[in-house]
Scaffold this motif. Structure first.
Motif: not given
Length: 406
Positions: A347, A358, A362, A385
């Protein structure tokens, strides 16, 4: 260097990772640990590779500066693969200088290439070009030359220099063939195939046509007034008016461009731009304010006329207006584009690349995961991710910072 270490190094250079591991799998000396670390990185075991490389670096003595520098360089490449993009570029620059001083020209160039790729991921195109220029005219091993060609092609595509990108990919293809590394050849082939995939959609005149990256370049050079929904701005004949931080004005410009040469009713603009089902005098007043702002911003290339029913876009020096739309819509388009490279992103790295917070990243990732567009693995700082690009489309135009902003 003993025979097993030499054999392992040769196997790694040729791309035979399992043979390289076979030679050093049971050894614990620093040189063997370093080779095992590089092999594990090639197999995708990045965390394990990092541990082996750091053990190797600690194992080499203070008098073995070259070996320690090589371990640090391999660790930096693993960090890039793990998308750890924070920190200063100074250590990599120092590594390049140290390796150059020891006469290790190949690894010194590799340090500059890692730095160029890092800047490219962050959307810092001038810095990436500066780092990549250190490789110009230098003799390189074939595998390094192939990676340099891939990086040069990616940089050229981000700036929509398609002919330059094709030439770089041709050179990378030749170098990868000489290197004989199957994974590298596949990466070059995938990059070449991406050039032939649609990169955007062209809207206007009642049509919705997919465009390849070369066709996008031709459209932008055609003299047409283009409302660019990929880069978020208005462009004509080299004039660029950024709307990156003006989403309401971008929505207005796109609605007017899609309807050109006709007009758009006021209530339809209110519904589309403000997302309001009801229309009252306050919203119509706000619409007039935003129209005034857009009119001032694009005054050099177009006017906006009020009509009995609504508003109409009137270009000054062209009889063609087009909308360049992304292959898929949504506020998270650039986020999905970054994730589509197949690597696992943290992230924090995504926030750094996008220049956002951030927390916002997220939140967007959670929404995309719920929609089945991305997936994650791990928890906390170890969470990564991934995503896949939409079938049949490339996401080149959705990557951040490819065009200058005002």
């Amino acid at each position: 260097m003993d025979s097993l270490i030499a054999a392992s190094a040769r196997a790694l250079a040729s791309g035979d990772v399992l043979a390289a591991l076979n030679h050093v799998a049971l050894r614990e000396d620093p040189a063997a640990l370093a080779l095992r670390g590089i092999a594990m990185a090639r197999l995708g075991e990045l965390a394990r590779a990092r541990g082996l490389l750091r053990r190797a670096r600690r194992g080499f003595g203070t008098h073995e500066g070259l070996s320690r520098a090589r371990c640090a360089l391999a660790d930096a490449e693993v960090a890039l693969a793990m998308r750890e993009l924070g920190g200063s570029p100074a250590p990599l620059r120092a590594l390049a200088a140290q390796l150059q001083a020891h006469g290790d020209q190949g690894n010194a160039l590799q340090a500059w290439l890692i730095l160029a790729r890092r800047w490219l991921l962050l959307g810092r195109l001038p810095q990436a070009a500066e780092a990549l220029s250190r490789l110009d005219g230098q003799r390189m091993p074939p595998a390094l030359a192939a990676m340099a060609g891939l990086t040069a092609a990616a940089l050229a595509l981000r700036a929509l220099r398609v002919a330059e990108a094709r030439a770089a990919l041709e050179a990378a293809d030749v170098a990868a063939g000489v290197a004989g590394i199957a994974a590298l050849q596949a990466e070059v082939a995938a990059a070449r195939a991406e050039l032939e995939q649609p990169a955007a959609r062209c809207l206007g005149g009642g049509v919705d046509v997919p465009l390849r990256i070369g066709q996008v370049q031709a459209l932008l050079a055609s003299g047409a007034l283009v409302v660019d929904g990929c880069r978020r701005g208005v462009r004509q004949d080299g004039r660029w008016h950024s709307l990156v931080r003006r989403p309401v004005l971008l929505a207005l410009a796109r609605a007017l461009a899609e309807a050109w040469p006709g007009d758009v009713e006021r209530d339809a603009l209110v519904a589309r731009v403000f997302g309001m089902r009801h229309r009252d005098d306050s919203l119509r007043a706000r619409l007039r304010v935003e129209i005034g702002r857009l009119r001032a911003l694009v005054a050099a290339v177009a006017g906006i006329e009020a009509t009995p029913g609504g508003f109409r876009l009137v270009p000054h020096a062209t009889d063609t207006v087009r909308v360049l739309a992304p292959p898929f819509e949504g506020a998270q388009a650039a986020l999905v584009a970054l994730l589509a490279d197949g690597a696992g992103w943290s992230t924090s790295a995504l926030a750094l690349a996008l220049g956002g917070s951030q927390r916002n990243v997220q939140r967007a990732l959670v929404e995309l995961e719920a929609a089945g567009r991305v997936r994650s693995r791990g928890r906390g700082r170890a969470q990564r991710w991934w995503s896949l690009p939409p079938g049949g489309f490339t996401t080149i135009l959705l990557l951040p910072a490819a065009l200058p902003v005002d």
